[in-house]
Write a protein that holds these residues in place. Structure first.
Motif, PDB file in Angstrom:
ATOM      1  N   LYS A  72      51.301-101.493   9.070  1.00 19.82           N
ATOM      2  CA  LYS A  72      52.447-101.496   8.153  1.00 19.82           C
ATOM      3  C   LYS A  72      53.472-100.423   8.500  1.00 19.82           C
ATOM      4  CE  LYS A  72      50.083 -98.530   4.849  1.00 19.82           C
ATOM      5  NZ  LYS A  72      49.458 -98.415   3.563  1.00 19.82           N
ATOM      6  N   PHE A  73      53.060 -99.376   9.221  1.00 18.38           N
ATOM      7  CA  PHE A  73      53.983 -98.303   9.587  1.00 18.38           C
ATOM      8  C   PHE A  73      54.841 -98.638  10.813  1.00 18.38           C
ATOM      9  CE2 PHE A  73      50.535 -95.780   7.529  1.00 18.38           C
ATOM     10  CZ  PHE A  73      51.279 -95.335   6.439  1.00 18.38           C
ATOM     11  N   LEU A  74      54.444 -99.640  11.589  1.00 21.65           N
ATOM     12  CA  LEU A  74      55.137 -99.912  12.850  1.00 21.65           C
ATOM     13  C   LEU A  74      56.629-100.186  12.673  1.00 21.65           C
ATOM     14  CD1 LEU A  74      55.055-100.102  15.900  1.00 21.65           C
ATOM     15  CD2 LEU A  74      54.384-102.498  15.669  1.00 21.65           C
ATOM     16  N   PRO A  75      57.067-101.035  11.755  1.00 24.79           N
ATOM     17  CA  PRO A  75      58.514-101.278  11.643  1.00 24.79           C
ATOM     18  C   PRO A  75      59.322-100.003  11.377  1.00 24.79           C
ATOM     19  CG  PRO A  75      57.294-102.949  10.439  1.00 24.79           C
ATOM     20  CD  PRO A  75      56.294-101.903  10.855  1.00 24.79           C
ATOM     21  N   PHE A  76      58.818 -99.145  10.528  1.00 21.33           N
ATOM     22  CA  PHE A  76      59.516 -97.885  10.242  1.00 21.33           C
ATOM     23  C   PHE A  76      59.557 -96.999  11.488  1.00 21.33           C
ATOM     24  CE2 PHE A  76      59.205 -93.374   9.111  1.00 21.33           C
ATOM     25  CZ  PHE A  76      60.439 -93.201   8.511  1.00 21.33           C
ATOM     26  N   PHE A  77      58.411 -96.803  12.133  1.00 19.00           N
ATOM     27  CA  PHE A  77      58.349 -95.946  13.318  1.00 19.00           C
ATOM     28  C   PHE A  77      59.182 -96.522  14.453  1.00 19.00           C
ATOM     29  CE2 PHE A  77      55.264 -93.598  11.086  1.00 19.00           C
ATOM     30  CZ  PHE A  77      54.990 -92.428  11.799  1.00 19.00           C
ATOM     31  N   GLU A  78      59.200 -97.832  14.585  1.00 20.26           N
ATOM     32  CA  GLU A  78      60.012 -98.460  15.635  1.00 20.26           C
ATOM     33  C   GLU A  78      61.495 -98.179  15.402  1.00 20.26           C
ATOM     34  OE1 GLU A  78      60.524-102.658  18.041  1.00 20.26           O
ATOM     35  OE2 GLU A  78      59.264-102.606  16.269  1.00 20.26           O
ATOM     36  N   LYS A  79      61.898 -98.235  14.165  1.00 20.88           N
ATOM     37  CA  LYS A  79      63.304 -97.973  13.839  1.00 20.88           C
ATOM     38  C   LYS A  79      63.659 -96.516  14.133  1.00 20.88           C
ATOM     39  CE  LYS A  79      66.657 -99.142  10.362  1.00 20.88           C
ATOM     40  NZ  LYS A  79      66.885 -99.839   9.127  1.00 20.88           N
ATOM     41  N   VAL A  80      62.801 -95.613  13.759  1.00 22.03           N
ATOM     42  CA  VAL A  80      63.059 -94.183  13.931  1.00 22.03           C
ATOM     43  C   VAL A  80      62.940 -93.749  15.391  1.00 22.03           C
ATOM     44  CG1 VAL A  80      62.216 -91.861  13.347  1.00 22.03           C
ATOM     45  CG2 VAL A  80      62.394 -93.610  11.568  1.00 22.03           C
ATOM     46  N   PHE A  81      61.945 -94.262  16.106  1.00 18.60           N
ATOM     47  CA  PHE A  81      61.649 -93.771  17.456  1.00 18.60           C
ATOM     48  C   PHE A  81      62.050 -94.733  18.576  1.00 18.60           C
ATOM     49  CE2 PHE A  81      58.749 -91.422  14.668  1.00 18.60           C
ATOM     50  CZ  PHE A  81      59.072 -90.126  15.039  1.00 18.60           C
ATOM     51  N   SER A  82      62.668 -95.849  18.228  1.00 20.60           N
ATOM     52  CA  SER A  82      63.210 -96.801  19.223  1.00 20.60           C
ATOM     53  C   SER A  82      62.170 -97.321  20.208  1.00 20.60           C
ATOM     54  CB  SER A  82      64.372 -96.165  19.996  1.00 20.60           C
ATOM     55  OG  SER A  82      65.371 -95.741  19.117  1.00 20.60           O
ATOM     56  N   TRP A  83      60.955 -97.487  19.739  1.00 17.58           N
ATOM     57  CA  TRP A  83      59.911 -98.110  20.556  1.00 17.58           C
ATOM     58  C   TRP A  83      58.952 -98.835  19.631  1.00 17.58           C
ATOM     59  CZ3 TRP A  83      54.594 -97.970  20.581  1.00 17.58           C
ATOM     60  CH2 TRP A  83      53.987 -98.684  21.621  1.00 17.58           C
ATOM     61  N   GLY A  84      58.487-100.009  20.080  1.00 17.39           N
ATOM     62  CA  GLY A  84      57.505-100.740  19.288  1.00 17.39           C
ATOM     63  C   GLY A  84      57.418-102.190  19.716  1.00 17.39           C
ATOM     64  N   ALA A  85      57.182-103.043  18.759  1.00 19.20           N
ATOM     65  CA  ALA A  85      56.941-104.459  19.048  1.00 19.20           C
ATOM     66  C   ALA A  85      58.157-105.151  19.656  1.00 19.20           C
ATOM     67  CB  ALA A  85      56.524-105.182  17.763  1.00 19.20           C
ATOM     68  N   ASN A  86      59.346-104.686  19.339  1.00 16.10           N
ATOM     69  CA  ASN A  86      60.563-105.347  19.820  1.00 16.10           C
ATOM     70  C   ASN A  86      61.386-104.510  20.779  1.00 16.10           C
ATOM     71  OD1 ASN A  86      60.216-107.727  18.083  1.00 16.10           O
ATOM     72  ND2 ASN A  86      60.540-106.248  16.433  1.00 16.10           N
ATOM     73  N   THR A  87      60.957-103.295  21.062  1.00 17.57           N
ATOM     74  CA  THR A  87      61.711-102.409  21.951  1.00 17.57           C
ATOM     75  C   THR A  87      60.776-101.684  22.906  1.00 17.57           C
ATOM     76  OG1 THR A  87      61.614-100.697  20.265  1.00 17.57           O
ATOM     77  CG2 THR A  87      63.630-101.996  20.344  1.00 17.57           C
ATOM     78  N   SER A  88      61.271-101.465  24.111  1.00 13.53           N
ATOM     79  CA  SER A  88      60.511-100.765  25.132  1.00 13.53           C
ATOM     80  C   SER A  88      61.479 -99.921  25.943  1.00 13.53           C
ATOM     81  CB  SER A  88      59.802-101.781  26.040  1.00 13.53           C
ATOM     82  OG  SER A  88      59.083-101.122  27.058  1.00 13.53           O
ATOM     83  N   PHE A  89      60.967 -98.936  26.639  1.00 17.82           N
ATOM     84  CA  PHE A  89      61.804 -98.107  27.502  1.00 17.82           C
ATOM     85  C   PHE A  89      61.845 -98.627  28.930  1.00 17.82           C
ATOM     86  CE2 PHE A  89      60.388 -94.786  24.333  1.00 17.82           C
ATOM     87  CZ  PHE A  89      61.576 -94.818  23.626  1.00 17.82           C
ATOM     88  N   ASN A  90      61.323 -99.824  29.147  1.00 21.44           N
ATOM     89  CA  ASN A  90      61.342-100.418  30.484  1.00 21.44           C
ATOM     90  C   ASN A  90      61.530-101.916  30.354  1.00 21.44           C
ATOM     91  OD1 ASN A  90      58.521-101.773  30.536  1.00 21.44           O
ATOM     92  ND2 ASN A  90      58.088 -99.683  29.868  1.00 21.44           N
ATOM     93  N   ASN A  91      61.833-102.552  31.454  1.00 19.71           N
ATOM     94  CA  ASN A  91      62.123-103.991  31.442  1.00 19.71           C
ATOM     95  C   ASN A  91      61.040-104.813  32.142  1.00 19.71           C
ATOM     96  OD1 ASN A  91      62.768-102.981  33.999  1.00 19.71           O
ATOM     97  ND2 ASN A  91      64.432-104.419  34.317  1.00 19.71           N
TER      98      ASN A  91
END
Length: 187
Positions: free
Chosen positions: A150-169
């Motif tokens: 349940k915390f992933l969407p919040f952390f992804e928004k704050v830290f720009s990494w998660g289920a929908n974002t990555s630092f690589n392609n």
């Protein structure tokens, strides 16, 4: 043979020391998880990091690049601190931040390859590709452990990494072979 590429030299020195920090962090992380399956998976990732450290050292030695005492000290402290924190910050955050860290580490190895190629050196292409892909596998493992949290969407928004974002392609399901992977991690 000595090389004159300050950005490559710095990246190799940082990667060498940061791999130790990651390995130390995973020691604490493995002790903090509940299941034997998770402990073994994290232990394998720790071993991968030690292996990457040795491979980076071999490359540094070949080009007479010294180990940075500053980075060794800095990353030693960071790794040991994170290892200790894993015991008090619960389950989600160690998995989340490990995945975020690994996501960024992927591109370190592909940038090294690009830097080497820019000065006409291709002999490390395969090893650097393999280390980058292994870091991507680590990223995917850690994300899998928290993707339903349940915390992933919040952390992804704050830290720009998660289920929908990555630092690589890199997409492991459609990964390019080493000889066709030149577009990985290009800005």
């Amino acid at each position: 043979m000595k090389i004159n590429h300050p950005a490559l030299t710095k990246l190799l020195q940082q990667a060498y020391s940061a791999e130790k920090a990651a390995a130390f962090a995973y020691i604490g992380h493995a002790k903090n998880v509940k299941t034997e399956v998770e402990k073994l998976a994290i232990k394998q990732i720790e071993l991968d990091e030690w292996g990457h450290r040795m491979e980076v050292l071999e490359i540094m030695t070949e080009y007479d690049i010294p180990i940075s005492k500053f980075y060794e000290f800095k990353y030693h402290l960071i790794g040991r601190t994170i290892s200790c924190l894993c015991h008090v910050i619960g389950r989600f955050m160690p998995f989340f931040f490990a995945g975020k860290l690994e996501s960024g580490n992927v591109c370190e190895y592909f940038r090294m390859r690009q830097y080497f190629n820019s000065i006409g050196i291709t002999k490390h292409d395969y090893a650097l590709y393999e280390m980058g892909i292994k870091e991507k596998e680590h990223e995917v493992y850690f994300l899998e452990q928290v993707k339903e949290d349940k915390f992933l969407p919040f952390f992804e928004k704050v830290f720009s990494w998660g289920a929908n974002t990555s630092f690589n392609n890199i997409d492991l399901a459609n990964k390019q072979p080493p000889e066709n992977s030149g577009d990985y991690c290009k800005k």
